[in-house]
Design a protein around this motif. Structure first.
Motif, PDB file in Angstrom:
ATOM      1  N   ASN A  40      52.300  23.588  87.557  1.00 34.35           N
ATOM      2  CA  ASN A  40      51.280  23.856  86.561  1.00 34.35           C
ATOM      3  C   ASN A  40      50.961  22.559  85.807  1.00 34.35           C
ATOM      4  O   ASN A  40      51.872  21.842  85.391  1.00 34.35           O
ATOM      5  CB  ASN A  40      51.811  24.921  85.592  1.00 34.35           C
ATOM      6  CG  ASN A  40      50.761  25.396  84.632  1.00 34.35           C
ATOM      7  OD1 ASN A  40      50.159  24.610  83.931  1.00 34.35           O
ATOM      8  ND2 ASN A  40      50.567  26.710  84.601  1.00 34.35           N
ATOM      9  N   ARG A  59      56.644  30.187  79.265  1.00 34.62           N
ATOM     10  CA  ARG A  59      57.192  28.963  79.837  1.00 34.62           C
ATOM     11  C   ARG A  59      56.317  28.562  81.025  1.00 34.62           C
ATOM     12  O   ARG A  59      56.095  29.357  81.940  1.00 34.62           O
ATOM     13  CB  ARG A  59      58.640  29.183  80.297  1.00 34.62           C
ATOM     14  CG  ARG A  59      59.314  27.901  80.807  1.00 34.62           C
ATOM     15  CD  ARG A  59      60.644  28.243  81.488  1.00 34.62           C
ATOM     16  NE  ARG A  59      61.578  28.875  80.589  1.00 34.62           N
ATOM     17  CZ  ARG A  59      62.426  28.196  79.799  1.00 34.62           C
ATOM     18  NH1 ARG A  59      62.455  26.870  79.825  1.00 34.62           N
ATOM     19  NH2 ARG A  59      63.258  28.839  79.007  1.00 34.62           N
ATOM     20  N   TYR A  60      55.794  27.331  80.979  1.00 30.81           N
ATOM     21  CA  TYR A  60      55.009  26.814  82.092  1.00 30.81           C
ATOM     22  C   TYR A  60      55.959  26.359  83.205  1.00 30.81           C
ATOM     23  O   TYR A  60      57.019  25.778  82.946  1.00 30.81           O
ATOM     24  CB  TYR A  60      54.148  25.625  81.655  1.00 30.81           C
ATOM     25  CG  TYR A  60      53.042  25.995  80.694  1.00 30.81           C
ATOM     26  CD1 TYR A  60      52.057  26.900  81.066  1.00 30.81           C
ATOM     27  CD2 TYR A  60      52.974  25.426  79.427  1.00 30.81           C
ATOM     28  CE1 TYR A  60      51.030  27.239  80.181  1.00 30.81           C
ATOM     29  CE2 TYR A  60      51.957  25.749  78.549  1.00 30.81           C
ATOM     30  CZ  TYR A  60      50.983  26.663  78.929  1.00 30.81           C
ATOM     31  OH  TYR A  60      49.978  26.979  78.075  1.00 30.81           O
ATOM     32  N   THR A  61      55.541  26.593  84.446  1.00 33.11           N
ATOM     33  CA  THR A  61      56.357  26.196  85.589  1.00 33.11           C
ATOM     34  C   THR A  61      55.616  25.147  86.399  1.00 33.11           C
ATOM     35  O   THR A  61      54.390  25.161  86.502  1.00 33.11           O
ATOM     36  CB  THR A  61      56.655  27.414  86.482  1.00 33.11           C
ATOM     37  OG1 THR A  61      55.422  27.998  86.920  1.00 33.11           O
ATOM     38  CG2 THR A  61      57.467  28.456  85.721  1.00 33.11           C
ATOM     39  N   VAL A  62      56.365  24.233  86.976  1.00 34.21           N
ATOM     40  CA  VAL A  62      55.811  23.193  87.839  1.00 34.21           C
ATOM     41  C   VAL A  62      55.321  23.873  89.133  1.00 34.21           C
ATOM     42  O   VAL A  62      56.000  24.781  89.647  1.00 34.21           O
ATOM     43  CB  VAL A  62      56.894  22.132  88.137  1.00 34.21           C
ATOM     44  CG1 VAL A  62      56.343  21.050  89.048  1.00 34.21           C
ATOM     45  CG2 VAL A  62      57.414  21.549  86.833  1.00 34.21           C
ATOM     46  N   GLU A  77      62.277  20.516  83.068  1.00 34.40           N
ATOM     47  CA  GLU A  77      61.338  21.627  83.101  1.00 34.40           C
ATOM     48  C   GLU A  77      60.818  21.856  81.694  1.00 34.40           C
ATOM     49  O   GLU A  77      61.438  21.467  80.705  1.00 34.40           O
ATOM     50  CB  GLU A  77      62.009  22.896  83.622  1.00 34.40           C
ATOM     51  CG  GLU A  77      63.157  23.391  82.768  1.00 34.40           C
ATOM     52  CD  GLU A  77      63.750  24.687  83.297  1.00 34.40           C
ATOM     53  OE1 GLU A  77      63.290  25.153  84.350  1.00 34.40           O
ATOM     54  OE2 GLU A  77      64.657  25.225  82.640  1.00 34.40           O
ATOM     55  N   ALA A  78      59.665  22.469  81.618  1.00 34.58           N
ATOM     56  CA  ALA A  78      59.053  22.718  80.308  1.00 34.58           C
ATOM     57  C   ALA A  78      59.845  23.781  79.562  1.00 34.58           C
ATOM     58  O   ALA A  78      60.244  24.792  80.153  1.00 34.58           O
ATOM     59  CB  ALA A  78      57.614  23.158  80.477  1.00 34.58           C
ATOM     60  N   ALA A 103      52.848  22.151  82.506  1.00 39.24           N
ATOM     61  CA  ALA A 103      54.257  21.782  82.657  1.00 39.24           C
ATOM     62  C   ALA A 103      54.391  20.329  83.078  1.00 39.24           C
ATOM     63  O   ALA A 103      55.271  19.602  82.591  1.00 39.24           O
ATOM     64  CB  ALA A 103      54.927  22.704  83.681  1.00 39.24           C
ATOM     65  N   THR A 104      53.513  19.882  83.964  1.00 37.81           N
ATOM     66  CA  THR A 104      53.556  18.485  84.392  1.00 37.81           C
ATOM     67  C   THR A 104      53.309  17.548  83.224  1.00 37.81           C
ATOM     68  O   THR A 104      54.001  16.527  83.060  1.00 37.81           O
ATOM     69  CB  THR A 104      52.515  18.250  85.496  1.00 37.81           C
ATOM     70  OG1 THR A 104      52.755  19.140  86.580  1.00 37.81           O
ATOM     71  CG2 THR A 104      52.567  16.821  85.984  1.00 37.81           C
TER      72      THR A 104
END
Length: 919
Positions: free
Chosen positions: A457, A452-455, A426-427, A460-461
């Motif tokens: 997104n 924090r970027y979340t998948v 995860e990012a 984050a990817t």
């Protein structure tokens, strides 16, 4: 010929071909007679009745004019070069001799000619001039190549030189036509005490033009001959190729031209002055969609677009004007058929540039990308600052590539550390460090905000996979919409339609992500934009990583430097102190300062500078600071302390070089001052350091005339000390060169600016520091700055007691009684016993082992100080006495009763002192 006449109707009115050349009869007669002489043929070529003859004469005239102009220019240049050469040599010789050492003293000697005549002759021969003459202010010669002219007046102008200027003139002197220079001879105060003249004959100076002139003349003659021969040859060939053609040959030539005209891939359209088509080749018919029998029709009646028809009949000259005809883009060029008169009309050429323009568009796009990458290379990484580098990336991207851009970095990167290596599931938490091109009400994270970027997104990817992500149309990113619906809808409401997110990776370290946005008013991102974004981000990532590594190394060096500098100032009552230390923005240096309490309520002030930057300079600074503190414990005078420090730097310098290497000077400077509040006296010495600034109580500023001394490590030269009496309330300002030296001014100007900044009364040391540092340091500080301000106090005379003690053991009792009375006045009765014991032992020791009068001094400061001075230079030593020894216990008792004790030497002898803590 009917076909030709139909195709080219303008030929029918001027000349018709009859099958014979007009000159055939004459040519046949010449063939039967004798051949024409060469001279006759040349006259025929040069005849002005024909264009060939006129061109022949014009070319010959031009060549002659060029030759004459070249020779004239060379002659003028030769004359200028001679005078310039004589002038330069004369000035150089006179200047060199006028500034020679010892000339002023020789001019003031009883017989200057005896000394100067052989010297000027030797200098004249070496300088290559005709004379060097030394004269007095009245123009009487002391020297001359002709000895009989010595003692006579100099021929020339000397008035400007007596005023201090250099005089250059051309005269006719004893040696002929000469160029001479007169230079003043000045003494140390700038007074003109004599004159030196040097000169040489102009005829002696050779010029490169003299050697070039024969070459130019020869080249001109060759050019003239070549031009004549070439023109004659071309004229003869033209006469043969035109007048020698018959009707058959001309017909064949026109047929060939007609075939070529209809075979080329470029349309040709000839229109007369009335707007009728005279000729249209096959390509013109195809491009414009014209009928086969177009000749003779008006252009306006051919069904062409109005803009196309108007352009073809406009009668103006056109170059590469683009017309759209159907699906084709045509490049049109129009020229007049005969601009010198004759049949009027225009010739238009049409070229299909549809594919060419498409290729040009692609080439322009590629060139634009290369230009963007070049601008990114130049603009990104101008500083070694992580945040500034990230901002430069967003600014470059917004200018040419995207509508908005952001950069997010991991927290360790901002501190100069490396993020954890390896794959990410995860990012991590990222901090927004740069943002450009966005309005104030944008929905994105703000600069400085941690997130924090979340998948799934895209940011984050991209961070997790380490690969760039392209989102051509945000409306199709359904997974992102489902994960963050509110933020996603805000992005669409602000008009964002396309996104590229690129991970910032350098040397295998993943540091963050860069995001590029385009709005609905711009072209969406394509696959070709992805590689451009990758290239920009890769270059920025390397710069960010360099800045990160620099931040880490700089922080380490600054930490080392701060650990070697004073953590605080010692407590004392002699001075009010304030200090500031500003490390350089590009690296740590070796500047330092120190405040060291000394016996007798005195205080030592130290400021120094190790030349250079980096860890080595900081480490050397720490060694020197420690050495100064150790030497100061010996209570040495400032000049002696600097001598010991100079030896230490010399040893350090040799330690860093091998046995076969040449030693290099460490390049350290130091200023050491000792202030005595009891006498108000300051003794100081410096080793290559800048002098301190002294601010008097009334606000006036001066720099004491303190001998500079050599920098530390040079050796072989002594240091000199200076004693100053400082009134109470005076401020002593010690500093390093980083405060007064800058790229736009020298040290003298900086010291003047410092004096102007300090010139104000009544300011505390802290206020002085703030004022100086807000006014003087440059915007981009390239060197460390150490600043120490000390305002003086005097010890209250009521807290000082002094007595003369005879060199008699019986006087010890009276001295004890005086001490007891003085301690009672100071309310220190509880210290009377220990003080009497200490003073008895010190006086008794001085009576036994010293000579001359004794003096006792008590100082009531933060401690109670007892001092006994004598004229002996022998210092007592503490030792353990054996049980059977009758003496040897006095200093041991003093050491037990006092907090500190010691000996310091004076020009008259020594002082044994002891300090007791006040209870």
């Amino acid at each position: 010929m009917a076909r030709i006449s139909g195709r080219f109707p303008w030929l029918t009115s001027e000349r018709r071909f009859t099958g014979r050349h007009p000159d055939d009869d004459g040519r046949r007669e010449r063939r039967g007679g004798s051949p024409t002489a060469p001279a006759g043929r040349l006259r025929a070529l040069a005849s002005t009745r024909s264009v060939a003859g006129q061109m022949f004469l014009l070319q010959v005239l031009i060549v002659l004019l060029l030759i004459v102009a070249s020779v004239t220019a060379l002659l003028l240049q030769s004359r200028s070069d001679r005078f310039q050469g004589a002038r330069d040599r004369s000035v150089a010789a006179a200047e060199a001799f006028a500034h020679s050492p010892g000339l002023v003293a020789t001019l003031r000697s009883p017989d200057p000619s005896a000394v100067l005549q052989p010297l000027t002759e030797a200098a004249r021969k070496r300088a290559g001039v005709d004379f060097i003459v030394v004269m007095n202010r009245a123009g009487i010669r002391y020297t001359h190549p002709k000895p009989e002219l010595i003692g006579k007046h100099f021929i020339g102008t000397i008035g400007p030189s007596l005023a201090g200027r250099v005089t250059i003139e051309s005269v006719v002197g004893p040696l002929g036509h000469e160029v001479q220079a007169v230079v003043p001879v000045k003494d140390a105060r700038g007074t003109v005490v004599g004159l030196v003249s040097a000169g040489m004959r102009v005829s002696r100076v050779s010029s490169a033009v003299d050697r070039q002139l024969p070459v130019v003349l020869g080249a001109g003659a060759a050019a003239l001959a070549l031009t004549t021969a070439g023109t004659a040859l071309v004229t003869r060939r033209l006469r043969r190729q035109t007048h020698g053609l018959g009707p058959v040959e001309m017909t064949r030539m026109y047929e060939h031209h007609d075939a070529v005209l209809h075979a080329v891939r470029e349309g040709v359209l000839i229109v007369d002055a009335d707007g009728r088509v005279l000729l249209a080749n096959d390509e013109a018919r195809r491009l414009l969609g014209l009928p086969p029998d177009v000749e003779g029709h008006r252009v306006t009646g051919l069904g062409l677009a109005p803009r196309t028809a108007d352009l073809l009949v406009s009668g103006r000259v056109v170059t590469d004007e683009v017309l759209q005809v159907g699906d084709l883009l045509l490049a049109v060029n129009i020229r007049l058929t005969d601009p010198r008169g004759g049949p009027s009309g225009t010739v238009a050429t049409l070229r299909d540039s549809t594919e060419l323009l498409a290729l040009a568009g692609k080439a322009e796009a590629a060139q634009s990308r290369l230009r963007l990458l070049y601008e990114a290379t130049v603009a990104i990484g101008t500083t070694l600052d992580v945040r500034q580098t990230a901002e430069e990336l967003t600014q470059v991207a917004v200018d040419r590539f995207a509508d908005h851009a952001t950069v997010d970095l991991a927290e360790p990167v901002l501190a100069g550390e490396e993020p954890p290596a390896g794959a990410y599931s995860e990012a991590p938490e990222l901090r927004r460090v740069a943002l450009s091109g966005l309005p104030e009400d944008h929905p994105l994270y703000r600069v400085g905000e941690l997130h924090r970027y979340t998948v799934p997104n895209p940011m984050a990817t991209g961070f997790i996979t380490g690969r760039s992500v392209l989102v051509p149309d945000l409306r199709d990113a359904e997974e992102w919409r489902a994960q963050e619906p509110e933020r996603f809808e805000l992005a669409l409401e602000h008009g964002w339609r396309s996104l590229i997110t690129v991970p910032l990776r350098a040397r295998g370290v993943l540091m963050g992500v860069a995001n590029f946005w385009r709005s609905r008013d711009s072209t969406p991102f394509e696959e070709g934009d992805l590689s451009l974004a990758d290239e920009m981000a890769a270059r920025a990532a390397v710069c960010i990583d360099n800045a990160r590594r620099f931040t880490r190394e700089h922080a380490m060096a600054v930490t080392l430097q701060e650990s070697l500098l004073p953590r605080g100032l010692p407590e004392q009552d002699a001075l009010d102190l304030a200090h500031r230390y500003l490390p350089a923005q590009t690296g740590v240096g070796g500047d330092w300062f120190d405040v060291i309490p000394l016996p007798g309520a005195r205080v030592a002030l130290v400021v120094g500078d190790v030349v250079g930057h980096g860890l080595h300079a900081a480490a050397t600074m720490g060694r020197l600071r420690t050495a100064v503190q150790n030497f100061s414990s010996l209570d040495l005078p400032p000049d002696e302390l600097l001598s010991h420090l100079d030896e230490l730097v010399h040893r350090i310098d040799h330690e860093v070089t091998g046995a076969d290497d040449e030693a290099t000077v460490a390049g350290a400077t130091c200023l050491y001052a000792i202030y005595d509040p009891a006498a108000g006296r300051c003794t100081m010495a410096r080793a290559g350091h800048l002098p301190p600034a002294l601010v008097h109580p009334d606000g006036t500023v001066e720099y004491p005339d303190l001998p500079a001394g050599p920098p530390l490590g040079v050796g072989s030269l002594p240091f000199e000390a200076l004693d100053l009496h400082l009134p109470e309330g005076s401020s002593l300002v010690l500093y390093t060169d980083g405060l007064v030296e800058g790229r736009n001014h020298d040290i003298d100007t900086g010291m003047q600016n410092l004096a102007a900044t300090l010139a104000q009364r009544g300011r505390t040391p802290d206020e002085i520091c703030e004022t100086v540092l807000s006014a003087l340091p440059p915007a981009r500080q390239r060197d460390d700055i150490a600043l120490l301000v000390a305002r003086t106090h005097l010890l209250d005379p009521e807290r000082i007691a002094e007595w003369e003690v005879p060199s008699d053991p019986a006087a010890v009792a009276e001295a004890r009684a005086n001490v007891t009375r003085k301690l009672a006045q100071w309310d220190l009765d509880e210290m009377a016993f220990a003080t009497e014991l200490i003073l008895s032992e010190l006086i008794t020791n001085a009576i036994l082992y010293a000579t001359g009068p004794l003096r006792v001094r008590l100082l009531h400061d933060r401690t109670l100080i007892c001092e006994v001075s004598d004229t002996s230079s022998t210092s007592p030593h503490l030792r353990y006495a054996a049980e059977e020894d009758e003496g040897g216990r006095g200093l041991f008792l003093v050491a037990q009763m006092a907090q500190r004790w010691g000996t310091r030497y004076t020009p008259e002898g020594k002082i044994i002192w002891a300090e007791q803590t006040l209870h």
